[in-house]
Design a protein around this motif. Sequence first.
Motif, short mmCIF file in Angstrom:
data_model
loop_
_atom_site.label_atom_id
_atom_site.label_comp_id
_atom_site.label_asym_id
_atom_site.label_seq_id
_atom_site.Cartn_x
_atom_site.Cartn_y
_atom_site.Cartn_z
N GLY A 172 0.84 -1.18 0.00
CA GLY A 172 0.00 0.00 0.00
C GLY A 172 0.88 1.24 0.00
N VAL A 173 0.24 2.40 -0.09
CA VAL A 173 0.99 3.66 -0.09
C VAL A 173 0.14 4.74 0.58
N THR A 174 0.79 5.58 1.36
CA THR A 174 0.16 6.75 1.97
C THR A 174 0.79 8.01 1.39
N TYR A 175 -0.07 8.94 0.96
CA TYR A 175 0.41 10.23 0.44
C TYR A 175 -0.03 11.33 1.40
N GLU A 176 0.87 12.29 1.65
CA GLU A 176 0.54 13.45 2.46
C GLU A 176 0.21 14.63 1.55
N SER A 177 -0.98 15.17 1.74
CA SER A 177 -1.51 16.23 0.89
C SER A 177 -1.73 17.49 1.73
N TYR A 178 -1.61 18.65 1.08
CA TYR A 178 -1.67 19.91 1.81
C TYR A 178 -2.65 20.87 1.13
N ASN A 179 -3.15 21.82 1.92
CA ASN A 179 -4.13 22.77 1.42
C ASN A 179 -3.62 23.51 0.19
N ASP A 180 -2.34 23.83 0.18
CA ASP A 180 -1.77 24.58 -0.94
C ASP A 180 -0.93 23.70 -1.88
N GLU A 181 -1.00 22.40 -1.67
CA GLU A 181 -0.22 21.49 -2.51
C GLU A 181 -0.90 20.12 -2.55
N LYS A 182 -1.83 20.01 -3.48
CA LYS A 182 -2.60 18.78 -3.60
C LYS A 182 -2.10 17.95 -4.79
N ASN A 183 -2.17 16.64 -4.64
CA ASN A 183 -1.85 15.72 -5.74
C ASN A 183 -0.50 16.03 -6.37
N TRP A 184 0.49 16.31 -5.54
CA TRP A 184 1.81 16.71 -6.03
C TRP A 184 2.64 15.51 -6.49
N TRP A 185 2.24 14.32 -6.16
CA TRP A 185 2.99 13.10 -6.47
C TRP A 185 2.66 12.59 -7.86
N ASP A 186 3.31 11.52 -8.24
CA ASP A 186 3.07 10.90 -9.54
C ASP A 186 1.71 10.20 -9.54
N THR A 187 0.76 10.77 -10.27
CA THR A 187 -0.59 10.25 -10.29
C THR A 187 -0.65 8.82 -10.81
N SER A 188 0.16 8.53 -11.81
CA SER A 188 0.12 7.19 -12.40
C SER A 188 0.59 6.13 -11.40
N GLY A 189 1.53 6.51 -10.53
CA GLY A 189 1.99 5.57 -9.51
C GLY A 189 0.89 5.23 -8.53
N ALA A 190 0.18 6.26 -8.06
CA ALA A 190 -0.94 6.02 -7.14
C ALA A 190 -2.02 5.19 -7.82
N GLN A 191 -2.31 5.50 -9.09
CA GLN A 191 -3.35 4.76 -9.80
C GLN A 191 -2.95 3.31 -10.02
N SER A 192 -1.66 3.07 -10.21
CA SER A 192 -1.20 1.69 -10.42
C SER A 192 -1.45 0.84 -9.18
N PHE A 193 -1.28 1.44 -8.00
CA PHE A 193 -1.57 0.70 -6.76
C PHE A 193 -3.07 0.46 -6.62
#
Length: 280
Positions: free
Chosen positions: A210-231
């Motif tokens: 699994g994976v946990t991403y930390e998201s912020y009010n001024d910085e959302k979805n900053w990570w590689d979207t395809s990586g999250a979607q692959s999981f």
Amino acid sequence: MKNLILLLMLSVFLACSNQDDNTNTEEVKEENENFNAIPVYNHAYIENFEVDQVAYIALNATNAYVLVDPFEDDVAESIVEIKANGNQLAAYISIGTGEDWRDNFNQLQPFLTTEQWAEWSGEYFVNTTTTGIIDVMKARIDKIANLGFDWVEFDNMDWALYDDTRETYGIQVSKEDGIAYYQELCNYVHEKGMKCMAKNFVENAEDFDGVTYESYNDEKNWWDTSGAQSFLDDEKLVIIIHYNESNCNQVYADYQAIYNEDLSFICEDTTLKKYLHYNE
């Protein structure tokens, strides 16, 4: 004879009606069911407001992913109670830093940088992974397994992947060494019968569960979207923990639009000054 024919016709009609009702019920259930989305409770990450307290978790969490610091005083005595509610218990562990408040800091210190991490007081980056630090980390994982945890969540697992961090703190660990290090520790977690939770990225972490991403009010979805979607596509647990937010419901809806309803979500609410729990 006529009555018998009428009874047969009525039986056929009722059977068809029941079948339609069952089909509709299953369709609605399938549409509404989140395959992998489960509630998330967080006792480990202090960002802006208070964490979920252990007593609150034991009372309210059901069939949830519960992240705690396994070595805090009030945790061990509550493990059985928390797991009794069908919860999956996860242990926080920083593998990219040594924390000077930990019991084994003296064992870790020879393998750490001498300069303290500017963002977090009392933490020092791992400076070598090809020495005895593996044994120290495995001993910590042994304790976690003996306490009865289901997951180990790897914080700061990306510490050696960024050139600017390595240059600023003089980190000698190469990117390749850092990857081999967290892969070896995840393999060991699996050997102990537990699951690995990646943190903030999934590159070269295909064996993680699994994976946990930390998201912020001024910085959302900053990570590689395809990586999250692959999981998500692999039916692995994907969690977003969102901080410092006045409209948690909207952010959750936005993330569902990017990914899907399998996403697990927890949000730090600025009005309530505590976590809001979703997927319950």
